[in-house]
Design a protein around this motif. Structure first.
Motif, PDB file in Angstrom:
ATOM      1  N   ASP A  92       0.819  -1.217   0.000  1.00  0.00           N
ATOM      2  CA  ASP A  92       0.000   0.000   0.000  1.00  0.00           C
ATOM      3  C   ASP A  92       0.851   1.265   0.000  1.00  0.00           C
ATOM      4  OD1 ASP A  92      -2.589  -0.875  -0.187  1.00  0.00           O
ATOM      5  OD2 ASP A  92      -2.937  -0.980   1.968  1.00  0.00           O
ATOM      6  N   THR A  93       1.972   1.225   0.719  1.00  0.00           N
ATOM      7  CA  THR A  93       2.829   2.413   0.823  1.00  0.00           C
ATOM      8  C   THR A  93       4.012   2.351  -0.136  1.00  0.00           C
ATOM      9  OG1 THR A  93       4.127   1.426   2.625  1.00  0.00           O
ATOM     10  CG2 THR A  93       2.181   2.735   3.238  1.00  0.00           C
ATOM     11  N   GLN A  94       3.882   1.508  -1.176  1.00  0.00           N
ATOM     12  CA  GLN A  94       4.879   1.390  -2.245  1.00  0.00           C
ATOM     13  C   GLN A  94       6.185   0.731  -1.795  1.00  0.00           C
ATOM     14  OE1 GLN A  94       4.021   2.150  -5.590  1.00  0.00           O
ATOM     15  NE2 GLN A  94       2.093   2.095  -4.458  1.00  0.00           N
ATOM     16  N   ARG A  95       6.150   0.013  -0.681  1.00  0.00           N
ATOM     17  CA  ARG A  95       7.296  -0.835  -0.366  1.00  0.00           C
ATOM     18  C   ARG A  95       7.311  -2.003  -1.346  1.00  0.00           C
ATOM     19  NH1 ARG A  95       5.558  -0.098   5.497  1.00  0.00           N
ATOM     20  NH2 ARG A  95       7.222   1.060   6.536  1.00  0.00           N
ATOM     21  N   GLU A  96       8.497  -2.535  -1.603  1.00  0.00           N
ATOM     22  CA  GLU A  96       8.655  -3.602  -2.588  1.00  0.00           C
ATOM     23  C   GLU A  96       9.432  -4.755  -1.965  1.00  0.00           C
ATOM     24  OE1 GLU A  96      10.557  -4.043  -7.090  1.00  0.00           O
ATOM     25  OE2 GLU A  96       9.787  -2.118  -6.369  1.00  0.00           O
TER      26      GLU A  96
END
Length: 212
Positions: free
Chosen positions: A108-112
């Protein structure tokens, strides 16, 4: 396959099939794979012929922040990858193909974070097509579960020959999926050509054979 969960599930499935294209769904005993159950899943086809989750482990559901039962499998992937993933699932259902996929999950927070997925066909008859799978990761970062994965991005694909893989496990290189270039936006993702392998988008998937 690189991760131990995938390797263990493959060996279990391979022992059960005993030379057949796939084991029977009824032969899968959850107690036999109890240490893997939290990350495993079973896919089936919905009324439109698309792969959906029939069952999903608790940790896998927590990773994606939702109950996955009944959820469309292809919808978890980027629009660019959905048709390719659906096609790979279709091959597992109908052609009893074993597939290993490396992908990145975007939160959701663009962590990969990198994952490995293994898909194994099951024999349930023409009216009860199933596939057994597992989603692994080498390590689980502190945020996983609190920051759900919302989209999968395909990185590489391996089509596995189960007659050879037990001997040459890990020896065959994956087929990389390069980033989409601006000029590729109109490329047909299911472009197929005649040759020594099957072309899926801009990669060629080779079946069987020994890794170099």
């Amino acid at each position: 396959m690189k991760l131990q969960g995938s390797i263990d599930l493959f060996h279990y499935w391979n022992r059960l099939r005993d030379g057949r294209p796939a084991p029977l769904r009824s032969e899968i005993e959850p107690a036999d794979i109890k240490d893997l159950l939290a990350d495993t899943f079973i896919l089936e086809l919905d009324t439109r012929g698309g792969p959906v989750f029939r069952l999903a482990g608790t940790r896998l559901c927590a990773t994606y922040g939702r109950e996955l039962k009944g959820y469309a499998f292809a919808s978890m992937w980027t629009p660019r990858d959905q048709k390719v993933v659906a096609r790979l699932c279709n091959n597992a259902f109908h052609d009893k193909t074993v597939v290993s996929i490396s992908f990145h999950g975007i939160s959701d927070t663009q962590r990969e974070h990198p994952f490995e997925l293994l898909l194994l066909p099951l024999n349930g008859g023409r009216d009860s097509l199933r596939a057994l799978g597992i989603v692994n990761t080498k390590e689980r970062p502190f945020w996983m579960g609190a920051d759900p994965i919302r989209e999968n991005v395909l990185q590489s694909v391996r089509v596995i020959d189960p007659e050879i893989e037990p001997v040459f496990l890990k020896s065959r290189p994956a087929i990389e999926v390069p980033s989409l270039a601006p000029g590729d936006r109109h490329f047909n993702p299911l472009d197929v050509f005649s040759g020594p392998g099957r072309r899926i988008r801009h990669l060629v998937v080779l079946d069987g054979g020994r890794g170099e």
